[in-house]
Enzyme design. Sequence first.
Site, PDB file in Angstrom:
ATOM      1  N   LEU A  71      21.467  74.458  97.228  1.00 39.11           N
ATOM      2  CA  LEU A  71      22.869  74.307  97.606  1.00 39.11           C
ATOM      3  C   LEU A  71      22.933  73.736  99.012  1.00 39.11           C
ATOM      4  O   LEU A  71      22.168  74.161  99.890  1.00 39.11           O
ATOM      5  CB  LEU A  71      23.581  75.662  97.578  1.00 39.11           C
ATOM      6  CG  LEU A  71      23.457  76.473  96.294  1.00 39.11           C
ATOM      7  CD1 LEU A  71      24.248  77.766  96.417  1.00 39.11           C
ATOM      8  CD2 LEU A  71      23.944  75.672  95.092  1.00 39.11           C
ATOM      9  N   GLU A  72      23.849  72.794  99.252  1.00 32.03           N
ATOM     10  CA  GLU A  72      23.835  72.056 100.510  1.00 32.03           C
ATOM     11  C   GLU A  72      23.930  72.935 101.754  1.00 32.03           C
ATOM     12  O   GLU A  72      23.418  72.571 102.809  1.00 32.03           O
ATOM     13  CB  GLU A  72      24.919  70.967 100.524  1.00 32.03           C
ATOM     14  CG  GLU A  72      26.335  71.451 100.641  1.00 32.03           C
ATOM     15  CD  GLU A  72      27.328  70.280 100.786  1.00 32.03           C
ATOM     16  OE1 GLU A  72      27.816  69.808  99.768  1.00 32.03           O
ATOM     17  OE2 GLU A  72      27.606  69.855 101.922  1.00 32.03           O
ATOM     18  N   VAL A  73      24.561  74.091 101.657  1.00 34.37           N
ATOM     19  CA  VAL A  73      24.708  74.958 102.841  1.00 34.37           C
ATOM     20  C   VAL A  73      23.390  75.504 103.362  1.00 34.37           C
ATOM     21  O   VAL A  73      23.325  76.025 104.474  1.00 34.37           O
ATOM     22  CB  VAL A  73      25.622  76.173 102.553  1.00 34.37           C
ATOM     23  CG1 VAL A  73      27.064  75.742 102.454  1.00 34.37           C
ATOM     24  CG2 VAL A  73      25.176  76.914 101.304  1.00 34.37           C
TER      25      VAL A  73
END
Lengths: 301, 301, 265, 265
Positions: free
Chosen positions: C62-64
Amino acid sequence: MANKVKSVSEVVKTIPSGAHIALGGFAIARCVITVVHELIRQQKRDLTISQGIIGLDTDLLVGAGLVSRLIMGGGSLDRFGPAHCVNRARESKSLRCEDYTSLSICFRYLAGALGLSFIPIKSLLASEVLERLEAGPAAGDVKRSKCPFTGEEYVLLRALTPDVSLVHVQVADPEGNCRIDGPRWENEEEAKAGRRVIVVAEEIVPTEYIQRSPERTIIPGHRVEAVIHQPFGAFPTAVFGRYDYDADHLRMYVNHAKEPGRVKEYLEKFVLGCRDHWEYLDKLGGLRRMEELRADPVSGY
Amino acid sequence: MANKVKSVSEVVKTIPSGAHIALGGFAIARCVITVVHELIRQQKRDLTISQGIIGLDTDLLVGAGLVSRLIMGGGSLDRFGPAHCVNRARESKSLRCEDYTSLSICFRYLAGALGLSFIPIKSLLASEVLERLEAGPAAGDVKRSKCPFTGEEYVLLRALTPDVSLVHVQVADPEGNCRIDGPRWENEEEAKAGRRVIVVAEEIVPTEYIQRSPERTIIPGHRVEAVIHQPFGAFPTAVFGRYDYDADHLRMYVNHAKEPGRVKEYLEKFVLGCRDHWEYLDKLGGLRRMEELRADPVSGY
Amino acid sequence: MSPTEEMKRNSTVANVRATEIMAAAGARELHDGEVVIVGLGLPEIATVLAKRTHAPGLSALLEVGVMNPIPKDTPVGLGDSRIFYRSTCWSSYLDVMGMNLHRGVVDVGFLGALEVDRYGSINTTLLKQDAGKVRYVNGSAGGNDVASLAKRVIVIMRHEKRKLPMAVAHLTSPGFVGGHSRNELALRGGGPHRVITDMAVLGFDPNTHSACLVSLHPGTRLEEVIENTGFALQIPKEVPATPLPTAEELRLLREEIDPKGVHLK
Amino acid sequence: MSPTEEMKRNSTVANVRATEIMAAAGARELHDGEVVIVGLGLPEIATVLAKRTHAPGLSALLEVGVMNPIPKDTPVGLGDSRIFYRSTCWSSYLDVMGMNLHRGVVDVGFLGALEVDRYGSINTTLLKQDAGKVRYVNGSAGGNDVASLAKRVIVIMRHEKRKLPMAVAHLTSPGFVGGHSRNELALRGGGPHRVITDMAVLGFDPNTHSACLVSLHPGTRLEEVIENTGFALQIPKEVPATPLPTAEELRLLREEIDPKGVHLK
């Protein structure tokens, strides 16, 4: 060593109108709500805001009419709705908005944090995102170029070095050594890119506690100018390991944000109508509500 | 998920002569000695080695005559002495050595890790370090240039993307999720710049242990091709929190390294003369010596 | 959306919801051992389904800065602590989007979209309304980065004429822009691979780079698809049917992955 | 080095060793609240002394990724676990050398050197011997980076003619190269500020950028310094004496900071 713990009001007094402020929040997580509210109470105007993913923090500042320029990768209030105030301000052209992407904002902060005035990237190419940047007032911040070694086409990005970088963290010591629990998104680069770094900490711990696991220190104390100690300081947004977001309040906010008139209403009641963050927390249900939303130690929410 | 735990001999069999290998050791700390010994036993030749700060690992490989090209920031065996084999090979011109600096090597790895084919830097300028690079076979890896936004003068560096990046870590799970305790020097960038990543772990833990503090994971499993489980695998160099360096053995090594003839002697006895790392550890004093040097939990050494 | 459309979308084909067909079709596009960057909603549901069935060695990023989470509650977004649960790594944008996506080790980018055009370009920035009025939405976030850099891109979205126009109202994330190859566009990623809708699975012609029909969901007629597509879809002579989810896939989706039907409703 | 030199170096002036004068002189160059990148040995000793006396708010960074360690045992190098003890942060090169030094927030770079020339350029790479023979040593490591980027650079070294030549045998780390300003050299850092030897403290003339005498250590004669310097040192009319360490400074150095005399011998 220096004790940098200060009150939010004295810290915000040092932030001039017109400043470029970088926000460390993400949609509905770790937003520096306590600082945002104080910026509104002190009516700091003409702000430039930069942020990877905007959320409640930026929507409040724009809703309060304090932002003239927004540099962002995107964002919303997740499933609770869009950032109505930001979108409306863009539609009415009362806000100058420069759309980037998550990674290009992160790279611009990284360059700033490393003291590089530029950095290459392989996104943005062949997109309207880049075309609009090149055609707009941000034209001077992006440039197409080629790798001197491989000849590959790149976009060069100008470094972002905010006047003030704000981050909400779970733990800090009085010198400003900070820990961030859970994913850190672009917070490390955003903080270290700042000319001034101000953190809001849920909890202040002795330096000896920091020395017990130094590998957890994400922002070293010597980079931090001030530490604002405010439990539930990100409320109603979530702080991993500390408390969950307040879904009811966020829904209520989005309903207000839909209409300009009702934004004012919200700000009157929950921001301008509160002396400080404690009074605001009381209005939201005080201790009882905070305890309902306090994270359990296993799940972290 | 995949179990990537493999023996050092099967892993080294997959590394061809002529490969570019990045080493994660630092002088006398966390050197991948078990892999270095196996590379010597399997006589992998014509290697290119890149490393921020060279140490016992590189000196052994050069002493064994396996290295044809060295890309480094500098280094020695700290107070125990210089890297005699490396320095002698340079003096006799039998080794092509490209001298950089700690940060320029780190930036070259960073560029590789980020998938950037180049990165700017503000060191090297006005130095003979840069002049020699420009005048030598590395001329194609450095280029003076200016920032397109500020006009400031920079040196552009070509990314380093080693064929194989090796790192010695304290803890890994069978999928390759790795923790590094203590300072990490350039290990994260060095590992993530690699086309292949191979780690040596002091201890293998279940993935559930990794899931208990995911913020400690420095190299994620999906980037790791193989995990070599070898307790005391960096011996006689130190591994923070696990064991101290063996000062006596390092002194003895440096005394051998001083003279070409005696290097051979050392390699015969402690490398070629050992079937595997366990036999080598026994020659160095076995369990009793390892227990003497085992770190205490408070100081980490 | 008209009531009948609404009806159709929520009606069942052999008691299977369109969203369940979409999730299963998405899962089948993911291979064991691959690295996938996932957006929230159906992409995440499909990825979890793949991991629980044929692709246990899939790495989900996930990009976070979250890797391989195993959420027990349904998150409202990528910043929701619920999506951090039982991860193998918590790092940062720089790590996930820089040292993985930009590094070139991400096999699949799994995205949602507001609009997708015939060349697979994505709009997530704005909608153009009557009288030239513009309505802004979320913007790119990681979308442009993923579309530019992932080896292949899969989009999951509703099949509506206005959402599948000839050309997107704003080209946020590039596909085969103007029918050009990714090479010609100087993009590293392989570009759009599949568009999975509630009516069909679309792909892209290797030569024209234009969208083509890959399979029709059971219960959907070819005419419906053509009617609800804003551009001329390339139709093969033989149009296969999208396989329905297996009983086990349905059990996982309904009982374990999204029991409250937050995304599968 | 001749026996007499050896004698002098280890002989005492009012029972104070030259190394102790050097450490105290180095400590006085550091101001409270500053950020300093330190090399091992006397630079580290001087930094600890400053922290324990007038500069408690000093931040000491080590290039490997260590901040503010409080070692209880004497380390042999930057990779020695002893120097990691009780730190406030363990990070990386990228953080210390990139996000601090290259970022421009490091006030002082505190280095050792093999040779320093009249313009403060440093050699740590090689020695030229008779018959053009070259002997290689450690190389730059972080030296060039620190010399290029720190706001001011302080060098601690032995005072010998061959170590203070007109021009270094290899210009590893730039000072005011060729007498040029740092601006002309396109270097961000302020350049060399002090060279602290066992005989004197040297500085650099703001106009000529050439080394000048700042103070003479008690017990050293001006002639000795001139004899043992390989270039023409600018000498002020009045040459002050380097202050001796205070009793408390000596106590800290001898009893707490380096009781075994590893660096102060």
